[in-house]
Write an enzyme that holds these catalytic residues in place. Structure first.
Site, PDB file in Angstrom:
ATOM      1  CG  HIS A 200      11.161 -16.313   3.040  1.00  0.00           C
ATOM      2  ND1 HIS A 200      12.523 -16.193   3.101  1.00  0.00           N
ATOM      3  CD2 HIS A 200      10.668 -15.461   3.961  1.00  0.00           C
ATOM      4  CE1 HIS A 200      12.856 -15.309   4.034  1.00  0.00           C
ATOM      5  NE2 HIS A 200      11.737 -14.847   4.565  1.00  0.00           N
TER       6      HIS A 200
ATOM      7  CE  LYS B  68      19.518 -28.149  -2.673  1.00  0.00           C
ATOM      8  NZ  LYS B  68      19.635 -26.688  -2.604  1.00  0.00           N
ATOM      9  NE  ARG B  69      11.945 -30.246   4.975  1.00  0.00           N
ATOM     10  CZ  ARG B  69      11.158 -30.160   6.056  1.00  0.00           C
ATOM     11  NH1 ARG B  69      11.635 -29.721   7.207  1.00  0.00           N
ATOM     12  NH2 ARG B  69       9.899 -30.545   5.991  1.00  0.00           N
TER      13      ARG B  69
ATOM     14  CE  LYS C  12      14.055 -27.312  -1.056  1.00  0.00           C
ATOM     15  NZ  LYS C  12      14.725 -25.996  -1.066  1.00  0.00           N
TER      16      LYS C  12
ATOM     17  CB  THR D 236      20.853 -20.014   2.244  1.00  0.00           C
ATOM     18  OG1 THR D 236      19.997 -21.012   2.814  1.00  0.00           O
ATOM     19  CG2 THR D 236      20.116 -18.693   2.189  1.00  0.00           C
TER      20      THR D 236
ATOM     21  CE  LYS E   8      23.405 -21.652   4.954  1.00  0.00           C
ATOM     22  NZ  LYS E   8      22.131 -22.273   5.377  1.00  0.00           N
TER      23      LYS E   8
HETATM   24  C1  OAK Z   1       8.930 -22.261   4.281  1.00  0.00           C
HETATM   25  C2  OAK Z   1       7.587 -22.207   4.555  1.00  0.00           C
HETATM   26  C3  OAK Z   1       6.776 -21.308   3.902  1.00  0.00           C
HETATM   27  C4  OAK Z   1       7.325 -20.456   2.966  1.00  0.00           C
HETATM   28  C5  OAK Z   1       8.666 -20.518   2.679  1.00  0.00           C
HETATM   29  C6  OAK Z   1       9.468 -21.426   3.335  1.00  0.00           C
HETATM   30  C7  OAK Z   1      10.915 -21.510   3.052  1.00  0.00           C
HETATM   31  O1  OAK Z   1      11.655 -22.144   3.780  1.00  0.00           O
HETATM   32  N1  OAK Z   1      11.385 -20.872   1.989  1.00  0.00           N
HETATM   33  C8  OAK Z   1      12.795 -20.856   1.692  1.00  0.00           C
HETATM   34  O2  OAK Z   1      13.342 -19.672   2.239  1.00  0.00           O
HETATM   35  C9  OAK Z   1      14.732 -19.578   2.066  1.00  0.00           C
HETATM   36  C10 OAK Z   1      15.183 -18.327   2.765  1.00  0.00           C
HETATM   37  O3  OAK Z   1      14.721 -17.207   2.080  1.00  0.00           O
HETATM   38  C11 OAK Z   1      15.097 -19.580   0.589  1.00  0.00           C
HETATM   39  O4  OAK Z   1      16.497 -19.567   0.471  1.00  0.00           O
HETATM   40  C12 OAK Z   1      14.528 -20.808  -0.089  1.00  0.00           C
HETATM   41  O5  OAK Z   1      14.735 -20.730  -1.471  1.00  0.00           O
HETATM   42  C13 OAK Z   1      13.048 -20.918   0.198  1.00  0.00           C
HETATM   43  O6  OAK Z   1      12.555 -22.124  -0.333  1.00  0.00           O
END
Ligand code: OAK
Length: 830
Positions: free
Chosen positions: A373, A564-565, A570, A672, A676
């Site tokens: 991710h 978002k975070r 971002k 995501t 939304k």
């Molecule tokens: C959090 C901690 C470690 C690694 C990844 C994440 C994370 O939240 N990644 C996010 O995952 C979402 C679901 O796949 C993506 O839509 C986001 O772009 C990504 O930042």
């Protein structure tokens, strides 16, 4: 064999019973019964929380009926099951979703109304489980919703954090963190399964022994043990099947040490209980930023071991042998947080069940799939070897063995160079040494996927390049998706009503059907209804903003939403630079045709992330400057809504006109929130990053505001001699804004407050804000132009929604099922 309890007898009786009936009267009777017998109240003395709980139990009974029916089918038909392993989930409030899934929202509201209770008020009582940080956790919950809706047999495993993601308060413009006490009034949605628990070991050492028959075994002699107990939350799909979220809570095996107590050491008598329970106390609030903390490693191992032991129990319970584990379970690793599962399954098979290494490895690889991710280097998990040895000595040996065999294979079968070997190894020998968890997950899985087309390509090109060369067939893409139930049906009932009245209700389980709306995009009557709904949703958000922040926002302004975070990649601060630009233009009197705009931000910053917290302060400082200035505030408003959550998100998305998806290209794995917002009729201004790329392909360039460098250009510029200062010199608007930022006008009490942001942008600019500023402004100018023609804007908004079919999490789950899990849904079975 308890023959007396016949399942059919049980269900046929209960189906008739009022306890699970779906009529208004059955619901009303059950509610009163629960209020009386479960909560112990009569209506006169009951509080609103009592009512909420009574209704939650009423609904839960009905959810259980569906759940139990699904479990029986899985067991009777001996079906293959997905086990989803994730350290995070963000389900959002359950009550309204379960009412929707059961199709009983209306009769329940009517039942409550007959009792003089406003159901909406009860729905608002629910504390949502904040068991995740952001995108990754919410995605896991969307996937659970879809698996249950489509009917993919599934069980999801995770951690029952006693304290979830912190509550964010804004004081003086700064983020403050408060404990999240989601369990303080109890949790009616879960059932504790005290009989389902496993012992988990930590620390100590290993002993390698050869018995008299020459059999070699390894004994792990731990220095502590604790127990994980299962807490189950039934998940109901939309008019569909049941699934389950099984969360583990850490407990002491012996909660009380009598020998210590008898010696008068009262503290020590309960110490073990306290230390054990610590493991599942609190969620680490870091989003794509690693901590390397011992407790975190223990959390990961704890929930993974409980989950694998549970799967093995379920497998053996069906009368099967472990050799076939991979035939019955597809285990999906949600990023590397559960990647220790690869070593743990090997330990269980080799040490506990004495299956030989090669066979165990074959089973292991065929069980696991790994989803990555993130590409951010700081988010790629590594565990220091000394720490790992201290906590999981046996797993370190197993990882060394996996690594050894892997390196041999690379060397002798594939003729890899030493350089390749050191790049690909599971162990990084620099410094004190560390374990690369993404490599462990990749080697231990049969499939690895990214979460958008672009991200999957970049994964193969950079982070996992050598692996993709070695095993091209192992890599695939599954573009993320969102649950249309939660993110439109529940959160935007007015728009849902209009769509359903226009094209029927099939779209809620087949989102591609939204394309039927295209015909309506230019219909003036339809457009008017569409616009009126957006207006109502904006008025509702505006009331909420007033309540939470005291700031009035005119709902006729354009709502420009960036939620978002908070993270530098971002680029919330790029948005802020533009706001300051608009502010300065107004101050100079260049505001003749300016469109009134409300900029709405929300999102949490990791508590230890200095720059992210400074960005929040910057947003609120700009808000303080603008919102009070009567020369400006009829044209601009800047809002920071505190404590972003699933519940808040559901209120914000339906009110958005413009969606900000402005990360630096190549950094956002998918996103995501982009989906939304678009599904709720917002137009997107965005870069070619993550799933934006595919959204733009679907929606069409004409209906999407694109700007900025693409991932390749970013890469190229980084390798060259990027000088952010050049943009400062050549772009007058950028210069004005940057000069203003450092002028002290935003923080007279502390004029240097924003210097770190200023200096980073001017001298380093790792996220290329300076390079993208001009392009952002040009794209925004198009936004203003299009907004000027409201009928045209509305047409584009309708088209955006009509073309969102691809981004349903149902489609994502179908992709996972066919590409990775090889599991059929109930629907496709006779
Ligand atoms: C959090 C901690 C470690 C690694 C990844 C994440 C994370 O939240 N990644 C996010 O995952 C979402 C679901 O796949 C993506 O839509 C986001 O772009 C990504 O930042």
């Amino acid at each position: 064999e308890r023959k007396a309890i016949n399942f059919d007898l049980l269900t046929s009786k209960t189906i008739k019973s009022k306890r699970i009936g779906l009529s208004k009267n059955d619901i009303k009777d059950s509610f009163l019964e629960n209020l009386f017998f479960h909560i112990g109240r009569v209506p006169k003395g009951a509080t609103i929380m009592d009512y909420y709980q009574a209704l939650a139990y009423t609904v839960r009974d009905r959810v259980f009926k569906e759940f139990v029916t699904t479990v029986k089918r899985i067991s009777d038909e001996d079906l293959r099951v997905v086990a989803y392993l994730s350290a995070e989930y963000l389900p959002g409030p359950h009550l309204a979703n379960n009412l929707l899934s059961l199709g009983i929202t209306e009769q329940t509201a009517a039942a409550m109304a007959e009792l003089g209770i406003d159901m909406e008020e009860l729905i608002l009582q629910e504390e949502e489980p904040g068991l995740g940080n952001g995108g990754l956790g919410r995605l896991a919950s969307c996937y659970l919703d879809s698996m249950a809706t489509i009917g993919i047999p599934s069980i999801a495993y995770g951690i029952r954090y006693e304290f979830g993601i912190f509550e964010q308060h804004i004081k003086n413009g700064l983020q403050e963190e408060y404990t999240d006490k989601w369990l303080q009034y109890g949790n009616p949605w879960e059932v504790v399964r005290s009989e389902i628990g496993y012992n988990i070991m930590f620390g100590g050492s290993t002993k390698h022994v050869t018995d008299s028959n020459g059999n070699f075994t390894v004994n792990w002699i731990p220095d502590s043990k604790l127990r994980g107990t299962a807490y189950d939350t039934p998940i109901l799909g939309y008019k569909g099947y049941g699934s389950i979220l099984r969360l583990w809570r850490a407990e002491a095996i012996d909660t009380f040490d009598f020998s210590a107590y008898n010696k008068g050491d009262y503290y020590k008598a309960v110490q073990e209980k306290i230390l054990s329970e610590n493991i599942t106390k609190v969620l680490y609030p870091n989003d794509e930023q690693e901590t390397g903390k011992e407790l975190r490693l223990k959390q990961q191992y704890f929930f993974v071991s409980c989950s694998l032991q549970d799967l093995i129990r379920l497998h053996l319970l069906q009368g099967r042998i472990l050799d076939t584990l991979h035939e019955k379970f597809a285990i999906q690793l949600n990023d590397t947080h559960p990647a220790i599962a690869v070593a743990e399954l090997m330990r269980l098979l080799v040490d506990d069940y004495q299956i030989d290494w090669d066979k165990s490895w074959n089973i292991t690889q065929r069980c696991f799939g790994y989803t990555n991710h993130t590409l951010l280097p700081e988010a790629l998990e590594k565990w220091s070897i000394p720490l790992f040895r201290r906590v999981l000595p046996r797993h370190l040996e197993i990882i060394y063995e996996i690594n050894h065999r892997f390196v041999q294979e690379l060397k002798y079968q594939h003729g890899c160079s030493d350089e390749q070997l050191s790049r690909m190894a599971l162990i990084d020998h620099s410094g004190e040494g560390s374990i690369r968890m993404a490599h462990l997950a990749t080697v231990g899985s049969h499939k690895v996927n990214g979460v958008s087309a672009l991200h999957s390509e970049l994964l193969k090109k950079h982070v996992l390049y050598d692996f993709a060369q070695l095993w091209p067939d192992k890599f695939c893409n599954v573009t993320n998706g969102i649950s249309p139930r939660r993110f439109i049906a529940l959160s935007n009932p007015l728009l849902t009503g209009l769509i359903t009245e226009t094209i029927g209700s099939g779209w809620l389980t087949d989102l591609k059907e939204l394309s039927k709306l295209e015909n309506m995009a230019e219909d003036p009557t339809f457009q008017n209804k569409w616009m009126a709904i957006k207006q109502t949703n904006k008025a509702s958000l505006s009331d909420h903003i007033k309540l939470e922040t005291g700031i009035s926002v005119d709902p006729s302004m354009m709502f420009d939403v960036h939620v978002k975070r908070i993270h530098e990649y971002k680029r919330q601060h790029l948005n802020v630079l533009n706001i300051l630009h608009l502010y300065l233009q107004i101050k100079k009197g260049n505001n003749k045709d300016m469109i009134p705009m409300a900029f709405i931000f929300a999102g949490k910053a990791a508590p230890g992330y200095f720059m992210a917290k400074l960005i929040i302060k910057l947003i609120t400082a700009v808000g303080d400057l603008i919102n009070q200035d009567t020369e400006v505030n009829d044209k601009l408003k800047v809002i920071f809504l505190p404590d972003f959550s699933v519940k808040k998100a559901q209120h914000i998305y339906p009110a958005a006109d413009l969606s900000e998806q402005i990360s630096m290209a190549g950094k956002e794995a998918s996103g995501t929130g982009n989906m939304k917002l678009s599904l709720n009729g917002a137009l997107t201004i965005g870069t070619l990053d993550g799933a934006n790329v595919e959204m733009m392909e679907e929606i069409g360039m004409d209906n999407f505001f694109l700007f900025g460098l693409n991932a390749e250009e970013v890469q190229h510029k980084k390798q060259g001699n990027y000088k952010p200062g050049d943009h400062y010199v050549h772009n007058l608007h950028l210069r004005e804004v940057m000069d203003f930022l450092i002028s002290g006008a935003l923080s007279p009490e502390n004029p240097k407050l924003f210097q770190p942001i200023y200096e980073q942008l001017l001298y380093d600019d790792p996220y290329m804000i300076m390079a993208d500023f001009e392009s952002y402004l040009i794209s925004r100018a198009k936004v203003y132009e299009e907004w000027g023609n409201q009928s045209n804007w509305t047409k584009k908004s309708i088209i955006n929604v009509a073309r969102m079919g691809k981004f349903s999490s149902d489609r994502s789950i179908q992709d996972y099922s066919s590409l990775i899990w090889k599991i059929d849904s109930f629907q496709n079975r006779p």
